[in-house]
Design an enzyme around this catalytic site. Sequence first.
Site, PDB file in Angstrom:
ATOM      1  N   CYS A   2       0.856  -1.180   0.000  1.00 15.64           N
ATOM      2  CA  CYS A   2       0.000   0.000   0.000  1.00 15.64           C
ATOM      3  C   CYS A   2       0.895   1.233   0.000  1.00 15.64           C
ATOM      4  O   CYS A   2       1.883   1.313   0.720  1.00 15.64           O
ATOM      5  CB  CYS A   2      -0.951   0.096   1.175  1.00 15.64           C
ATOM      6  SG  CYS A   2      -2.106  -1.265   1.283  1.00 15.64           S
ATOM      7  N   ARG A  27       4.003  -0.261  -4.782  1.00 15.97           N
ATOM      8  CA  ARG A  27       3.725  -0.817  -3.451  1.00 15.97           C
ATOM      9  C   ARG A  27       2.406  -1.588  -3.398  1.00 15.97           C
ATOM     10  O   ARG A  27       2.097  -2.236  -2.396  1.00 15.97           O
ATOM     11  CB  ARG A  27       3.681   0.309  -2.423  1.00 15.97           C
ATOM     12  CG  ARG A  27       4.960   1.088  -2.308  1.00 15.97           C
ATOM     13  CD  ARG A  27       4.829   2.179  -1.288  1.00 15.97           C
ATOM     14  NE  ARG A  27       4.636   1.616   0.031  1.00 15.97           N
ATOM     15  CZ  ARG A  27       5.604   1.266   0.856  1.00 15.97           C
ATOM     16  NH1 ARG A  27       6.856   1.427   0.492  1.00 15.97           N
ATOM     17  NH2 ARG A  27       5.344   0.759   2.026  1.00 15.97           N
ATOM     18  N   TRP A  76      -2.712  -2.760  -1.803  1.00 11.30           N
ATOM     19  CA  TRP A  76      -2.439  -4.192  -2.002  1.00 11.30           C
ATOM     20  C   TRP A  76      -3.302  -4.894  -0.968  1.00 11.30           C
ATOM     21  O   TRP A  76      -3.084  -4.758   0.233  1.00 11.30           O
ATOM     22  CB  TRP A  76      -0.961  -4.472  -1.765  1.00 11.30           C
ATOM     23  CG  TRP A  76      -0.567  -5.898  -2.075  1.00 11.30           C
ATOM     24  CD1 TRP A  76      -0.188  -6.394  -3.291  1.00 11.30           C
ATOM     25  CD2 TRP A  76      -0.508  -6.990  -1.158  1.00 11.30           C
ATOM     26  NE1 TRP A  76       0.092  -7.724  -3.180  1.00 11.30           N
ATOM     27  CE2 TRP A  76      -0.094  -8.123  -1.882  1.00 11.30           C
ATOM     28  CE3 TRP A  76      -0.782  -7.125   0.194  1.00 11.30           C
ATOM     29  CZ2 TRP A  76       0.073  -9.367  -1.306  1.00 11.30           C
ATOM     30  CZ3 TRP A  76      -0.626  -8.375   0.778  1.00 11.30           C
ATOM     31  CH2 TRP A  76      -0.196  -9.482   0.025  1.00 11.30           C
ATOM     32  N   ASN A 102      -2.088   1.654   5.817  1.00 14.93           N
ATOM     33  CA  ASN A 102      -1.193   0.628   5.289  1.00 14.93           C
ATOM     34  C   ASN A 102      -0.835  -0.276   6.459  1.00 14.93           C
ATOM     35  O   ASN A 102      -0.407   0.233   7.494  1.00 14.93           O
ATOM     36  CB  ASN A 102       0.065   1.290   4.722  1.00 14.93           C
ATOM     37  CG  ASN A 102       1.159   0.295   4.399  1.00 14.93           C
ATOM     38  OD1 ASN A 102       0.880  -0.863   4.114  1.00 14.93           O
ATOM     39  ND2 ASN A 102       2.394   0.732   4.442  1.00 14.93           N
ATOM     40  N   GLY A 103      -1.023  -1.571   6.315  1.00 14.90           N
ATOM     41  CA  GLY A 103      -0.666  -2.484   7.397  1.00 14.90           C
ATOM     42  C   GLY A 103      -1.823  -3.404   7.726  1.00 14.90           C
ATOM     43  O   GLY A 103      -2.755  -3.554   6.936  1.00 14.90           O
ATOM     44  N   GLU A 485      17.860 -17.331  -7.976  1.00 16.62           N
ATOM     45  CA  GLU A 485      17.389 -16.003  -8.391  1.00 16.62           C
ATOM     46  C   GLU A 485      16.836 -16.033  -9.823  1.00 16.62           C
ATOM     47  O   GLU A 485      15.813 -15.416 -10.123  1.00 16.62           O
ATOM     48  CB  GLU A 485      18.553 -14.995  -8.270  1.00 16.62           C
ATOM     49  CG  GLU A 485      18.298 -13.602  -8.826  1.00 16.62           C
ATOM     50  CD  GLU A 485      17.155 -12.848  -8.150  1.00 16.62           C
ATOM     51  OE1 GLU A 485      16.541 -13.386  -7.226  1.00 16.62           O
ATOM     52  OE2 GLU A 485      16.860 -11.724  -8.580  1.00 16.62           O
ATOM     53  N   LYS A 489      13.040 -14.907 -10.696  1.00 11.81           N
ATOM     54  CA  LYS A 489      12.707 -13.841 -11.658  1.00 11.81           C
ATOM     55  C   LYS A 489      11.687 -14.348 -12.671  1.00 11.81           C
ATOM     56  O   LYS A 489      10.736 -13.652 -13.020  1.00 11.81           O
ATOM     57  CB  LYS A 489      13.962 -13.352 -12.413  1.00 11.81           C
ATOM     58  CG  LYS A 489      14.912 -12.465 -11.660  1.00 11.81           C
ATOM     59  CD  LYS A 489      14.411 -11.071 -11.381  1.00 11.81           C
ATOM     60  CE  LYS A 489      13.691 -10.940 -10.086  1.00 11.81           C
ATOM     61  NZ  LYS A 489      14.431 -10.787  -8.858  1.00 11.81           N
ATOM     62  N   GLU A 492       8.132 -14.895 -11.049  1.00  9.97           N
ATOM     63  CA  GLU A 492       7.350 -13.736 -10.616  1.00  9.97           C
ATOM     64  C   GLU A 492       6.897 -12.848 -11.762  1.00  9.97           C
ATOM     65  O   GLU A 492       5.847 -12.231 -11.652  1.00  9.97           O
ATOM     66  CB  GLU A 492       8.070 -12.923  -9.536  1.00  9.97           C
ATOM     67  CG  GLU A 492       9.323 -12.232  -9.971  1.00  9.97           C
ATOM     68  CD  GLU A 492       9.983 -11.461  -8.824  1.00  9.97           C
ATOM     69  OE1 GLU A 492       9.282 -10.982  -7.923  1.00  9.97           O
ATOM     70  OE2 GLU A 492      11.218 -11.333  -8.861  1.00  9.97           O
ATOM     71  N   HIS A 508      19.823 -36.442  -6.536  1.00  8.29           N
ATOM     72  CA  HIS A 508      19.075 -36.801  -5.324  1.00  8.29           C
ATOM     73  C   HIS A 508      17.581 -36.565  -5.513  1.00  8.29           C
ATOM     74  O   HIS A 508      16.845 -36.511  -4.547  1.00  8.29           O
ATOM     75  CB  HIS A 508      19.616 -36.018  -4.137  1.00  8.29           C
ATOM     76  CG  HIS A 508      21.071 -36.265  -3.906  1.00  8.29           C
ATOM     77  ND1 HIS A 508      21.542 -37.417  -3.330  1.00  8.29           N
ATOM     78  CD2 HIS A 508      22.168 -35.538  -4.244  1.00  8.29           C
ATOM     79  CE1 HIS A 508      22.861 -37.379  -3.294  1.00  8.29           C
ATOM     80  NE2 HIS A 508      23.270 -36.254  -3.853  1.00  8.29           N
ATOM     81  N   LYS A 611       5.857  -4.410  -4.215  1.00  9.21           N
ATOM     82  CA  LYS A 611       7.306  -4.373  -4.041  1.00  9.21           C
ATOM     83  C   LYS A 611       7.732  -4.399  -2.578  1.00  9.21           C
ATOM     84  O   LYS A 611       8.694  -5.053  -2.227  1.00  9.21           O
ATOM     85  CB  LYS A 611       7.860  -3.125  -4.717  1.00  9.21           C
ATOM     86  CG  LYS A 611       9.371  -3.140  -4.729  1.00  9.21           C
ATOM     87  CD  LYS A 611       9.935  -2.334  -5.815  1.00  9.21           C
ATOM     88  CE  LYS A 611      11.435  -2.492  -5.859  1.00  9.21           C
ATOM     89  NZ  LYS A 611      11.861  -3.815  -6.352  1.00  9.21           N
TER      90      LYS A 611
HETATM   91  C1  F6R Z   1      11.848 -10.365  -6.025  1.00  6.94           C
HETATM   92  C2  F6R Z   1      11.810  -9.360  -4.991  1.00  6.94           C
HETATM   93  C3  F6R Z   1      11.498  -9.800  -3.607  1.00  6.94           C
HETATM   94  C4  F6R Z   1      12.268  -8.962  -2.589  1.00  6.94           C
HETATM   95  C5  F6R Z   1      11.817  -9.304  -1.172  1.00  6.94           C
HETATM   96  C6  F6R Z   1      12.560  -8.490  -0.127  1.00  6.94           C
HETATM   97  O1  F6R Z   1      12.211  -9.812  -7.249  1.00  6.94           O
HETATM   98  O2  F6R Z   1      11.995  -8.200  -5.233  1.00  6.94           O
HETATM   99  O3  F6R Z   1      11.744 -11.160  -3.424  1.00  6.94           O
HETATM  100  O4  F6R Z   1      13.640  -9.183  -2.742  1.00  6.94           O
HETATM  101  O5  F6R Z   1      10.442  -9.054  -1.037  1.00  6.94           O
HETATM  102  O6  F6R Z   1      12.362  -7.123  -0.327  1.00  6.94           O
HETATM  103  P1  F6R Z   1      13.330  -6.065   0.325  1.00  6.94           P
HETATM  104  O7  F6R Z   1      14.656  -6.212  -0.300  1.00  6.94           O
HETATM  105  O8  F6R Z   1      12.713  -4.730   0.058  1.00  6.94           O
HETATM  106  O9  F6R Z   1      13.377  -6.381   1.794  1.00  6.94           O
END
Ligand code: F6R
Length: 616
Positions: A2, A27, A76, A102-103, A485, A489, A492, A508, A611
């Site tokens: 949010c 956000r 969100w 927010n929260g 990673e 990527k 997501e 395994h 994010k």
């Molecule tokens: C994936 C991504 C998330 C963040 C995770 C932590 O692309 O961006 O997995 O890495 O939510 O976020 P931060 O770094 O803001 O604590």
Amino acid sequence: MCGIVGYVGPRPSQDILLAGLARLEYRGYDSAGIAVIDSEGQLGMRKKAGKLQVLRDSLADAPLADGSTGIGHTRWATHGGPTDVNAHPHLADEGRLALIHNGIIENFAALRDELTAEGVTFVSETDSEVAAALLGREYRASGDLQAAFRSVVNRLEGAFTLLAVHQDEPGLVVGARRNSPLVIGLGEGENFLGSDVAAFVEHTRSALAIGQDQIVAITPASVTVTTFDGEPVDAQPFEVSWNAAAAEKGGWSSFMAKEVAEQPEAVANTIRGRIHDGEVVIPELDGLDDLFTGVRRVIITACGTASYAALVGKYAIEQWARVPVDVELAHELRYRDPVIGSETLVVSISQSGETMDTLMAVKYARERGARTLSICNTQGATIPRESDAVVYTHAGPEVAVASTKAFSAQITALLLLGLHMGRVRGTVSASDSRAAVAELQSLSAKVAQVLAEESEHVSQLAGWMADTRSVLFLGRHVGFPIALEGALKLKEISYIHAEGFAAGELKHGPIALIEPGQPVFVLVPSPRHSALIHSKVVSNIQEIRARGARVIVVAEEGDAAVLPYADEVIRIPLAEPLFEPLLSVVPLQIFAMALATAKGLDVDQPRNLAKSVTVE
Ligand code: F6R
């Protein structure tokens, strides 16, 4: 999660609120709304499910009277689905008060019952409407928005940032925060509030950080910060180090494309000012050698992509500083009984500095007596303020939900930290340090080289594979976190099933997944450093090839051993093993982005995600 923005000043507020929300949309983007006290002193409100554009279109079709006091929200969803009714703001006091949140308010059910018994009716399914109703009730009792806030915040449990306006007090926005972010932007005759500085950086780069459990009231001419009990507080001023242009797309097709391309700069900027005479010197850690000398164990804690950077950091810190390092997902750390004490250094990593899971892990570690250091990309964020020390990454604002340049900057910061710890602890010699520093300084140019030489090839590959339903990633040593990673990527942003494995784990179990045509990316370590690891990975390639896998290899220039078994070879420049992740991750980011684009998906705002994950 949010995004929250508030404005008070001489200008009409709607454009300022909408522009702020556009910068905070990363956000959360399932609904948006604004509330404005117009020039006649009437509160108007509009909110819409869907992305911010839906709200903009609604305001264009049926304008809302403008005024110079307002609040805005981009959501969100937590409590209640993404509908018009559940969107914020929520109204109370017969439509004269508007609140955004927010929260998560954990005791909302009890509060809701209490208010219902008093005759309040609720229209949404949200916990936030309960806070609005409570504030409305307290306002009616005191006729003072700040006093009403003090009563309300002391009754709420959980995490919240709240902002509210009341039409009987035009020219005033009041906010409060507990475990959710809120910063103040200081203008000339106008002031701003935002979930982060992006909300107002276009108007001012002067900011004030608000601590936990504090209330802020802004008018055009004043900013007052108090505790939840009304005691005055001196908020910490800071200057935002980037400008609004840095958070614009600037001609790129997406923020993600721009941020992938900015990685050479993110790496260089994170190193800048931290190397003197061939030695790592981190000014923020000046006088803090005791953080590293007395430590018997390091725990690196983070979530998602940041936790994969942490895994690379583990290899580097153990190699250089000779201290055991564990990587713990932040949301797992505090729900068991970990061995943490005064001889433990807990390093947290967070781009946003607001991830609730990571914040709670840091607090937990401090309560257990651990020393804490955060690696963070966002000035004024909560996690660094809750830590004993901070090393900022200087990646600049990261807007796309999928993290790219922040990841590279996090690895760079961890490499700097590992070398610094090694020198402080006497486990890295001056000459080894100089060699590693020289390698680090060459990295930015090498990342640029991967971008220049492989972007087109990898994008083509992704285009051909747009119908693929599953992709696997294999790596060993520091290639393992990069495999994880690469898979994250892809999941997501392109919604394709993807898994990352340690290549040694293949036999395994995961090898059962290999069937003819299954695409597998393999990160091949340099043969120049460990012929043994290299040959083991080449054997792994042969094993999956023999079962029909389509093998896409990421290997250093000149490595010919992989050629007979690879369907595709992506080349990266030569680098020392610990530095390779900064190069090998780039093609994987480009692959995910190009594949999502080929599928017609929005790479910046993937479904169901936000994010900054400020709820647990
Ligand atoms: C994936 C991504 C998330 C963040 C995770 C932590 O692309 O961006 O997995 O890495 O939510 O976020 P931060 O770094 O803001 O604590």
